[in-house]
Design an enzyme around this catalytic site. Sequence first.
Site, PDB file in Angstrom:
ATOM      1  N   ALA A  19       7.283  -7.944   8.279  1.00  0.00           N
ATOM      2  CA  ALA A  19       7.977  -8.346   7.015  1.00  0.00           C
ATOM      3  C   ALA A  19      10.127  -7.732   7.334  1.00  0.00           C
ATOM      4  O   ALA A  19      10.770  -8.321   7.090  1.00  0.00           O
ATOM      5  CB  ALA A  19       7.876  -8.289   5.330  1.00  0.00           C
ATOM      6  N   SER A  70       6.535  -4.943   4.526  1.00  0.00           N
ATOM      7  CA  SER A  70       4.829  -5.331   6.004  1.00  0.00           C
ATOM      8  C   SER A  70       6.087  -4.841   7.319  1.00  0.00           C
ATOM      9  O   SER A  70       7.116  -5.725   7.106  1.00  0.00           O
ATOM     10  CB  SER A  70       4.268  -6.366   6.208  1.00  0.00           C
ATOM     11  N   HIS A 100       6.601   4.111   9.662  1.00  0.00           N
ATOM     12  CA  HIS A 100       6.443   3.563  10.991  1.00  0.00           C
ATOM     13  C   HIS A 100       7.069   3.178  12.234  1.00  0.00           C
ATOM     14  O   HIS A 100       8.517   2.468  11.686  1.00  0.00           O
ATOM     15  CB  HIS A 100       5.552   2.216  10.776  1.00  0.00           C
ATOM     16  N   GLU A 149     -30.255   4.339  11.453  1.00  0.00           N
ATOM     17  CA  GLU A 149     -29.657   5.028  12.455  1.00  0.00           C
ATOM     18  C   GLU A 149     -28.439   4.557  12.895  1.00  0.00           C
ATOM     19  O   GLU A 149     -27.665   5.565  13.856  1.00  0.00           O
ATOM     20  CB  GLU A 149     -30.627   4.472  13.788  1.00  0.00           C
ATOM     21  N   SER A 200       1.199  -0.948   0.293  1.00  0.00           N
ATOM     22  CA  SER A 200       0.126   0.606   0.305  1.00  0.00           C
ATOM     23  C   SER A 200       1.199   1.378   0.352  1.00  0.00           C
ATOM     24  O   SER A 200       0.803   2.011  -0.964  1.00  0.00           O
ATOM     25  CB  SER A 200      -0.847   0.354   1.066  1.00  0.00           C
TER      26      SER A 200
HETATM   27  N1  LIG Z   1      -0.790   0.831   5.258  1.00  0.00           N
HETATM   28  C1  LIG Z   1      -0.946   1.811   5.610  1.00  0.00           C
HETATM   29  O1  LIG Z   1      -1.958   2.166   5.795  1.00  0.00           O
HETATM   30  C2  LIG Z   1       0.319   2.559   6.180  1.00  0.00           C
HETATM   31  C3  LIG Z   1       0.107   4.114   7.082  1.00  0.00           C
HETATM   32  C4  LIG Z   1       1.180   4.546   7.592  1.00  0.00           C
HETATM   33  C5  LIG Z   1       2.339   3.775   7.056  1.00  0.00           C
HETATM   34  N2  LIG Z   1       1.808   2.033   7.028  1.00  0.00           N
HETATM   35  C6  LIG Z   1       3.236   1.905   7.493  1.00  0.00           C
HETATM   36  O2  LIG Z   1       4.386   1.751   5.610  1.00  0.00           O
HETATM   37  C7  LIG Z   1       4.981   0.424   6.022  1.00  0.00           C
HETATM   38  C8  LIG Z   1       4.240   0.099   4.744  1.00  0.00           C
HETATM   39  O3  LIG Z   1       2.990  -1.001   5.115  1.00  0.00           O
HETATM   40  P1  LIG Z   1       1.716  -1.355   3.306  1.00  0.00           P
HETATM   41  O4  LIG Z   1       0.791  -0.913   4.350  1.00  0.00           O
HETATM   42  O5  LIG Z   1       2.041  -0.401   2.905  1.00  0.00           O
HETATM   43  O6  LIG Z   1       2.938  -2.658   3.271  1.00  0.00           O
HETATM   44  P2  LIG Z   1       1.931  -4.331   2.504  1.00  0.00           P
HETATM   45  O7  LIG Z   1       1.189  -3.423   2.055  1.00  0.00           O
HETATM   46  O8  LIG Z   1       1.398  -5.110   4.306  1.00  0.00           O
HETATM   47  O9  LIG Z   1       3.358  -4.579   1.900  1.00  0.00           O
HETATM   48  C9  LIG Z   1       3.688  -5.555   2.126  1.00  0.00           C
HETATM   49  C10 LIG Z   1       4.805  -5.405   1.481  1.00  0.00           C
HETATM   50  O10 LIG Z   1       5.960  -6.456   2.194  1.00  0.00           O
HETATM   51  C11 LIG Z   1       6.244  -6.877   1.075  1.00  0.00           C
HETATM   52  N3  LIG Z   1       7.037  -7.901   2.053  1.00  0.00           N
HETATM   53  C12 LIG Z   1       5.510  -9.073   3.030  1.00  0.00           C
HETATM   54  N4  LIG Z   1       6.446 -10.326   3.010  1.00  0.00           N
HETATM   55  C13 LIG Z   1       7.950 -10.411   3.134  1.00  0.00           C
HETATM   56  C14 LIG Z   1       9.206 -10.999   3.449  1.00  0.00           C
HETATM   57  N5  LIG Z   1       8.847 -11.781   4.309  1.00  0.00           N
HETATM   58  N6  LIG Z   1      10.069 -10.795   2.848  1.00  0.00           N
HETATM   59  C15 LIG Z   1       9.443  -9.626   1.943  1.00  0.00           C
HETATM   60  N7  LIG Z   1       9.141  -9.033   1.631  1.00  0.00           N
HETATM   61  C16 LIG Z   1       8.331  -8.904   1.824  1.00  0.00           C
HETATM   62  C17 LIG Z   1       5.673  -7.102   0.534  1.00  0.00           C
HETATM   63  O11 LIG Z   1       5.719  -8.163  -0.867  1.00  0.00           O
HETATM   64  P3  LIG Z   1       5.168  -9.556  -1.473  1.00  0.00           P
HETATM   65  O12 LIG Z   1       4.180  -8.732  -2.470  1.00  0.00           O
HETATM   66  O13 LIG Z   1       6.464 -10.198  -2.198  1.00  0.00           O
HETATM   67  O14 LIG Z   1       4.654 -10.356  -0.104  1.00  0.00           O
HETATM   68  C18 LIG Z   1       5.170  -6.133   0.270  1.00  0.00           C
HETATM   69  O15 LIG Z   1       5.710  -5.504  -0.939  1.00  0.00           O
HETATM   70  C19 LIG Z   1       5.030  -0.305   6.786  1.00  0.00           C
HETATM   71  O16 LIG Z   1       5.597   0.052   8.067  1.00  0.00           O
HETATM   72  C20 LIG Z   1       3.416   0.107   7.573  1.00  0.00           C
HETATM   73  O17 LIG Z   1       3.310   0.383   8.871  1.00  0.00           O
HETATM   74  C21 LIG Z   1       1.290   1.972   5.839  1.00  0.00           C
END
Ligand SMILES: NC(=O)c1ccc[n+]([C@@H]2O[C@H](COP(=O)([O-])OP(=O)(O)OC[C@H]3O[C@@H](n4cnc5c(N)ncnc54)[C@H](OP(=O)(O)O)[C@@H]3O)[C@@H](O)[C@H]2O)c1
Length: 398
Positions: A152, A149, A174, A294, A90
């Site tokens: 991750a 994430s 974060h 409501e 995201s």
């Molecule tokens: N989402 C929000 O609303 C939001 C808002 C503010 C801040 N944040 C922060 O921004 C950061 C990213 O969050 P996000 O929500 O964008 O994350 P996310 O959508 O869950 O993105 C996950 C990413 O991590 C990769 N990943 C997951 N497991 C992995 C592993 N074992 N090895 C390598 N890559 C892996 C995924 O790749 P694959 O596709 O290859 O699995 C994907 O590219 C976090 O720190 C979060 O707290 C998020």
Amino acid sequence: MSFRTASLQLAKVAAARQIVSKRALSVLASSAVRRPAFNASVRNLNISRGIKTINFGGTQEVVHERADWPREKLLDYFKNDTLALIGYGSQGHGQGLNLRDNGINVIIGVRKNGSSWKAAIQDGWVPGKNLFPIEEAIKKGTYVMNLLSDAAQSETWASLKPLLTSDKTLYFSHGFSPVFSNLTKVEPPKDLDVILVAPKGSGRTVRSLFKEGRGINSSYAVWNDVTGKAEEKALALSIAIGSGYVYKTTFEREVNSDLYGERGCLMGGIHGMFLAQYDVLRENGHTPSEAFNETVEEATQSLYPLIGAKGMDYMYDACSTTARRGALDWYPKFREVLKPVFEELYSSVKTGAETQRSLDFNSQPDYRERLEEELNVIRNMEIWQVGKEVRKLRPENH
Ligand SMILES: NC(=O)c1ccc[n+]([C@@H]2O[C@H](COP(=O)([O-])OP(=O)(O)OC[C@H]3O[C@@H](n4cnc5c(N)ncnc54)[C@H](OP(=O)(O)O)[C@@H]3O)[C@@H](O)[C@H]2O)c1
């Protein structure tokens, strides 16, 4: 804009949606006559050195705006840099595309052939040019933006940490990983700048607001300042990723408030309150459509937009005297009953219990399937099934 004009505009928007309750806007006209023109934000603004010091209810805070960092200044600032953005979920998607559109040299690092790799290609990132496996991207970057994430970040830290040489700047969105390092094991090296920019919204919104020429609000913080430039880097990057304005925090305050807020009023708390109210209405013989209207529809379509536009007092003012009297009588009771729950929640965040739970759950190999099961339970609740039908009735959805 005068209060009267704003009131009329709000009324028009609400009327267009055809969902304004009779009660909600019945006194807009009279309140417009009674109240003075709304100019509090202008009064509280004190501009100095291109930065704004704002009186937030008696506390002075410094806010930085996009205007402080015009595009030419950003391009100049990052002219010798490569921003290696790791993870394309995201936030990776939103921040990465905004950086690219701003003309900054950004490359993406994700697992080869994973779903993010494919998503990145669809968004026009080119393997070998600006899309690389994670380690390769980190090696090329002067900035490493860790947008994996949170689970991750912890899982991959042991392999990524050796690549974080002292000439790089490490970035998070974060405070989760470094603040709870006893649980996550993410301990940023001490010889490089470590900064944070946390957009206050989903990555999809980071992108959509930027495309509309608007900008999300974000907080920024510094964990390590080795070069003496860490704060400046965080500010520049916050605007480069598409923020409209940013305010200062610490990694600790960011993660505590964020975990607390999403479990409380932003998501968990509000969901629990909707369910409790709906259940009691249904148990007392109200039809599903009435109970939903409501509880949720009137809230999201009529009243909450008023709070968003001009505040809680404005919403009270816009409602009938009967509604107003009742809400004034009952809000202290809800506050009193709920405060201990919020105290328990804050403590659970601060001790790391919420972090541990998130790590345990989200690092299971089958976490996506298990999450889907829980979301299915919500999807199939009567209240949200009713919501689907109610939304179809909105004229704009015909
Ligand atoms: N989402 C929000 O609303 C939001 C808002 C503010 C801040 N944040 C922060 O921004 C950061 C990213 O969050 P996000 O929500 O964008 O994350 P996310 O959508 O869950 O993105 C996950 C990413 O991590 C990769 N990943 C997951 N497991 C992995 C592993 N074992 N090895 C390598 N890559 C892996 C995924 O790749 P694959 O596709 O290859 O699995 C994907 O590219 C976090 O720190 C979060 O707290 C998020």
